[in-house]
Design a protein around this motif. Structure first.
Motif, short mmCIF file in Angstrom:
data_model
loop_
_atom_site.label_atom_id
_atom_site.label_comp_id
_atom_site.label_asym_id
_atom_site.label_seq_id
_atom_site.Cartn_x
_atom_site.Cartn_y
_atom_site.Cartn_z
N LYS A 140 44.96 -73.34 23.18
CA LYS A 140 44.57 -74.15 24.33
C LYS A 140 43.90 -75.44 23.88
O LYS A 140 43.48 -75.58 22.74
CB LYS A 140 43.62 -73.35 25.23
CG LYS A 140 44.29 -72.14 25.86
CD LYS A 140 43.30 -71.08 26.20
CE LYS A 140 42.65 -70.45 25.00
NZ LYS A 140 43.61 -69.78 24.11
N ASP A 141 43.77 -76.37 24.81
CA ASP A 141 43.11 -77.64 24.54
C ASP A 141 41.68 -77.52 25.02
O ASP A 141 41.33 -77.90 26.14
CB ASP A 141 43.84 -78.78 25.26
CG ASP A 141 43.42 -80.14 24.73
OD1 ASP A 141 42.53 -80.17 23.87
OD2 ASP A 141 43.98 -81.13 25.18
N GLY A 142 40.80 -76.98 24.16
CA GLY A 142 39.42 -76.76 24.56
C GLY A 142 38.49 -76.74 23.36
O GLY A 142 38.83 -77.24 22.29
N TYR A 143 37.31 -76.15 23.55
CA TYR A 143 36.31 -76.05 22.50
C TYR A 143 36.13 -74.59 22.12
O TYR A 143 35.85 -73.74 22.96
CB TYR A 143 34.97 -76.60 22.96
CG TYR A 143 34.84 -78.10 22.89
CD1 TYR A 143 35.18 -78.80 21.73
CD2 TYR A 143 34.36 -78.83 23.97
CE1 TYR A 143 35.05 -80.18 21.66
CE2 TYR A 143 34.22 -80.20 23.91
CZ TYR A 143 34.57 -80.87 22.75
OH TYR A 143 34.45 -82.23 22.69
N VAL A 171 37.47 -74.10 28.33
CA VAL A 171 38.48 -75.01 28.86
C VAL A 171 38.11 -75.39 30.28
O VAL A 171 37.32 -74.70 30.94
CB VAL A 171 39.89 -74.36 28.85
CG1 VAL A 171 40.33 -73.99 27.45
CG2 VAL A 171 39.94 -73.15 29.78
N PHE A 192 41.00 -81.85 28.93
CA PHE A 192 40.05 -81.92 27.83
C PHE A 192 38.98 -82.98 28.07
O PHE A 192 37.82 -82.81 27.68
CB PHE A 192 40.80 -82.20 26.52
CG PHE A 192 39.92 -82.13 25.30
CD1 PHE A 192 39.39 -80.92 24.87
CD2 PHE A 192 39.64 -83.27 24.56
CE1 PHE A 192 38.58 -80.85 23.75
CE2 PHE A 192 38.84 -83.20 23.43
CZ PHE A 192 38.31 -81.99 23.02
N GLU A 193 39.36 -84.08 28.73
CA GLU A 193 38.39 -85.14 28.98
C GLU A 193 37.28 -84.67 29.92
O GLU A 193 36.12 -85.08 29.78
CB GLU A 193 39.08 -86.38 29.56
CG GLU A 193 39.70 -86.21 30.94
CD GLU A 193 41.07 -85.55 30.90
OE1 GLU A 193 41.70 -85.44 31.97
OE2 GLU A 193 41.52 -85.14 29.80
N GLU A 235 37.28 -69.66 23.79
CA GLU A 235 37.42 -71.10 23.91
C GLU A 235 37.05 -71.54 25.32
O GLU A 235 37.43 -70.91 26.30
CB GLU A 235 38.86 -71.51 23.60
CG GLU A 235 39.05 -72.99 23.42
CD GLU A 235 40.28 -73.30 22.58
OE1 GLU A 235 40.68 -74.48 22.56
OE2 GLU A 235 40.84 -72.39 21.95
N GLU A 276 48.77 -76.06 23.72
CA GLU A 276 49.22 -76.71 22.50
C GLU A 276 50.22 -75.90 21.70
O GLU A 276 50.99 -76.46 20.92
CB GLU A 276 48.01 -77.01 21.61
CG GLU A 276 47.03 -78.00 22.22
CD GLU A 276 45.86 -78.28 21.30
OE1 GLU A 276 45.64 -77.48 20.37
OE2 GLU A 276 45.17 -79.28 21.50
N LEU A 286 45.20 -78.23 31.76
CA LEU A 286 43.94 -78.31 31.04
C LEU A 286 43.51 -79.76 30.93
O LEU A 286 44.31 -80.64 30.60
CB LEU A 286 44.11 -77.70 29.64
CG LEU A 286 44.39 -76.20 29.61
CD1 LEU A 286 44.73 -75.75 28.21
CD2 LEU A 286 43.21 -75.41 30.15
N LEU A 324 36.18 -81.60 30.02
CA LEU A 324 35.35 -80.73 29.17
C LEU A 324 34.40 -81.57 28.35
O LEU A 324 33.22 -81.22 28.19
CB LEU A 324 36.26 -79.89 28.27
CG LEU A 324 35.57 -78.84 27.40
CD1 LEU A 324 34.89 -77.79 28.26
CD2 LEU A 324 36.59 -78.19 26.47
N GLN A 325 34.86 -82.69 27.83
CA GLN A 325 33.99 -83.58 27.06
C GLN A 325 32.87 -84.13 27.93
O GLN A 325 31.73 -84.28 27.46
CB GLN A 325 34.81 -84.72 26.48
CG GLN A 325 35.75 -84.31 25.36
CD GLN A 325 36.56 -85.46 24.82
OE1 GLN A 325 37.21 -86.18 25.58
NE2 GLN A 325 36.52 -85.66 23.51
#
Length: 213
Positions: free
Chosen positions: A11-14, A62, A71-72, A60, A157, A69, A74-75
């Motif tokens: 995934k597109d996360g942390y 998300v 990501f911006e 993760e 991803e 998803l 999440l940031q």
């Protein structure tokens, strides 16, 4: 793909570890051991309400927005504190997607992944865990894994591969990743910026009517 590995969604996360300590404290921290608990109050609240004490998870963070998803978003959550973090949680609620169980009253890191995964699935079923805590899908079926590779429009991803007989290795890459690559031809229309400042590239593509966009 072999029967000795299991595929999970990438995934597109942390990446983050979530722990509910024996004394009831909740800790959410990054791979670099940064304490992120205050940035995601919705995750802390869910952990306190749903997870038993003395539990440690790996997963993760998300954020979903408009069916994909984001990501911006999440940031942006990482820049807020206090009331700002709570407001961000209401606007762009984060989910914690869990892919491993590393502690359940005892250290599970030495057990093979197959046993840890079974224990994780049992935890979700027995405790009826719900969003924002989410179980990461996993499979040993190559056909299912190939289907997942078509989900890139939602921001996924690719896939992670883990050995079913492998232990949990903290801070190490104990699995392999397969990321989907999508390429397209484009025309560079302009480049802005200087040698010392970030540059922006203006790209163009022809649409179905032959017009440059």
């Amino acid at each position: 793909m072999s029967h000795e590995t299991r595929q999970s969604l990438e995934k597109d996360g942390y990446r983050a570890q979530l722990a509910v300590c024996a004394d009831g404290r909740v800790l959410l921290r990054s791979r670099q051991r940064t304490d992120m608990t205050a940035w995601f109050p919705e995750i802390r609240t869910a952990a306190l309400a749903q997870l038993p004490a003395d539990t440690g998870l790996d997963g993760e963070l998300v954020v979903w927005e408009s069916g994909r998803l984001a990501f911006e978003r999440l940031q942006q959550c990482l820049t807020r504190r206090g009331a700002g973090a709570a407001k961000a949680g209401q606007e762009w609620s984060a989910h914690y997607v869990v892919f491993d169980l590393v502690h359940a009253g005892a250290d599970l890191t030495g057990r093979p992944y197959a046993r840890r995964r079974a224990a994780l699935e049992e935890l979700f079923a027995s405790r009826e865990l719900r969003a924002p805590l989410t179980l990461c899908p996993a499979t040993t079926d190559p056909a299912v894994a190939r289907e997942w590779l078509s989900w890139t429009a939602a921001g996924l991803e690719g896939l992670c591969f883990k050995r079913l007989d492998g232990p949990y290795v903290p801070g190490a890459r104990s699995w392999q990743k397969y990321k989907v690559r999508v390429t397209a031809e484009a025309i560079i229309g302009a480049v802005t910026g200087t040698l010392t400042a970030p540059r922006t590239v203006l790209l163009g593509r022809y649409d179905t009517a032959g017009r440059l966009q």
